[in-house]
Design an enzyme around this catalytic site. Structure first.
Site, PDB file in Angstrom:
ATOM      1  CE  LYS A   1      -4.088  -2.464   2.056  1.00 41.63           C
ATOM      2  NZ  LYS A   1      -3.347  -3.570   2.460  1.00 41.63           N
ATOM      3  NE  ARG A   2       6.333   0.345   1.149  1.00 44.74           N
ATOM      4  CZ  ARG A   2       6.036  -0.516   1.911  1.00 44.74           C
ATOM      5  NH1 ARG A   2       4.964  -0.512   2.652  1.00 44.74           N
ATOM      6  NH2 ARG A   2       7.195  -1.222   2.514  1.00 44.74           N
TER       7      ARG A   2
END
Length: 313
Positions: free
Chosen positions: A104-105
Site C-alpha cells: 500500500k505504498r
C-alpha cells in the site's frame, strides 16, 4: 497482469493466499526449531516465518496461482523480517507463483520512484543491475493522484506481467467514512478513484482485455463490487474480505466477467490457521492449508462463470 491471468486460467482458480504470518499462526514445533537455533530473537522469529511460508507455498503452488505477502508482518521483525520477505517472494516465484506485494505504498517524485524500483523493478549499483524485492505486483494508495502513480507505470514500462492494485473500495468497516462520500449528486469517492484507475490503465490493455492498473475492491461490499465491475471493464480486481472478514462466494461473484476472469480473491487467516481446526498439534499445517485453499477454490468457482480464455486467445 498477463502472467497472473494465465496462472488463474491454468489453475482454474481465481484466488490468492495472503502470506501474513504471526507467531500465533505458526505451530509450536516450527517455532521451537527456529528458536533452538537462533534464540527467541527477531532472527529466530523470521526464520520461523520463512520455514512456515515455504511449507505453505510447497503445499499450494500447484493449485493456487498467487500469493500476497503483507509487508507489515515482515517489517515488524526489522531487517531480519524484510530479508524474510525478499526470500519468500523469491521462493514463491521459483515455484511458479505470481507474487502481489501488499505494501500500500504511495508518495510522489523520486520517493515514489524508489518505492517502484524497490518492489517492481531494479536499481543500478556502479553499473551493475540489481533486483531488490522483485515482486510481480504491488498494492498502492492512489490518494496523491497521478503524481503517485506515474512513477510506478514508468518502472513497469512495457512488461506485460507487472502490475499495480490501487485502493478503491476497501473491505474494512470504516471505509465508507471517506470512500462513500459524494463528490456531486451521484458520484462517490470510490467511483472517482475507480475511474482514475481506468484512465491510468488506458493504452496499457493486455491480450486478456485488462490493463496493468488494477483495483482493490472488498468482498464485504458486494453491491459496490458489481457496480465497479460494470463501470471499469479494463480494471482487474484484487478482492479482500472473503472468509474471516465475512465475505462469501456469492459476494465476490460480481467481480468477474463472462469468462470467469476479472478478479482474484484473497484469503489469509483461514488458510494460514486451517491447522487449528483439525484437532492436531499443527504438524499437518501445510496439508490443512492446502485443503482450505482447495475448498476456497471450489466455493468461488461454483459461484462464477467457468474460467476460460476469451475468444481468439
Amino acid at each position: 497482469m498477463e502472467k497472473l491471468i494465465r496462472r488463474i486460467i491454468e489453475r482454474n482458480n481465481p484466488t490468492v493466499v495472503g502470506l501474513d504470518p504471526t507467531l500465533d499462526y505458526i505451530p509450536a514445533q516450527v517455532k521451537a526449531e527456529a528458536f533452538a537455533e537462533y534464540g527467541k530473537t527477531l532472527r529466530g522469529a523470521a526464520h520461523a516465518y520463512l520455514t512456515y511460508n515455504k511449507a505453505i507455498i510447497d503445499a499450494i503452488c500447484d493449485v493456487v496461482p498467487a500469493v500476497k505477502p503483507q509487508c507489515a508482518y515482515y517489517e515488524l521483525l526489522g531487517w531480519e523480517g524484510v530479508k524474510c520477505l525478499a526470500e519468500t517472494i523469491s521462493y514463491a516465484q521459483e515455484k511458479g507463483m505470481y507474487v502481489i506485494t501488499d505494501g500500500k505504498r504511495n508518495d510522489i517524485g523520486s520517493t515514489m520512484q524508489a518505492y517502484a524500483a524497490a518492489h517492481l523493478g531494479e536499481i543500478e549499483i556502479e553499473g551493475e543491475r540489481c533486483v531488490p524485492f522483485g515482486g510481480d505486483a504491488l498494492t498502492v494508495n492512489g490518494y496523491l493522484g497521478t503524481d503517485g502513480i506515474k512513477p510506478l507505470l514508468e518502472v513497469i514500462g512495457d512488461n506485460p506481467d507487472k502490475g499495480i492494485f490501487v485502493l478503491v473500495k476497501t473491505s474494512n468497516p470504516s471505509s465508507g467514512e471517506l470512500q462513500d462520500r459524494k463528490l456531486g449528486e451521484n458520484e462517490t469517492v470510490y467511483a472517482a478513484m475507480g475511474d482514475m484507475c481506468e484512465r491510468w490503465g488506458a493504452g496499457k490493455i493486455g491480450r486478456y482485455d485488462y490493463s496493468k492498473v488494477g483495483a482493490v475492491v472488498g468482498a464485504t461490499y458486494p453491491a459496490q463490487l458489481s457496480e465497479l465491475r460494470a463501470r471499469l471493464p479494463h480494471t482487474f480486481f484484487l478482492v479482500p474480505g472473503y472468509g474471516a472478514q465475512g465475505g462469501g462466494a456469492k459476494d465476490v461473484a460480481g467481480a468477474f466477467d463472462q469468462n470467469g476472469l476479472g478478479g482474484i480473491v484473497n484469503s489469509s487467516r483461514a488458510v494460514l490457521t486451517a491447522w487449528k481446526k483439525t484437532g492436531g498439534d499443527g504438524r499437518d499445517f501445510a496439508q490443512a492449508a492446502r485443503a482450505e485453499a482447495i475448498r476456497m477454490r471450489d466455493d468461488i468457482t461454483s459461484a462464477i462463470p467457468p474460467i476460460h480464455s476469451p475468444a481468439g486467445i
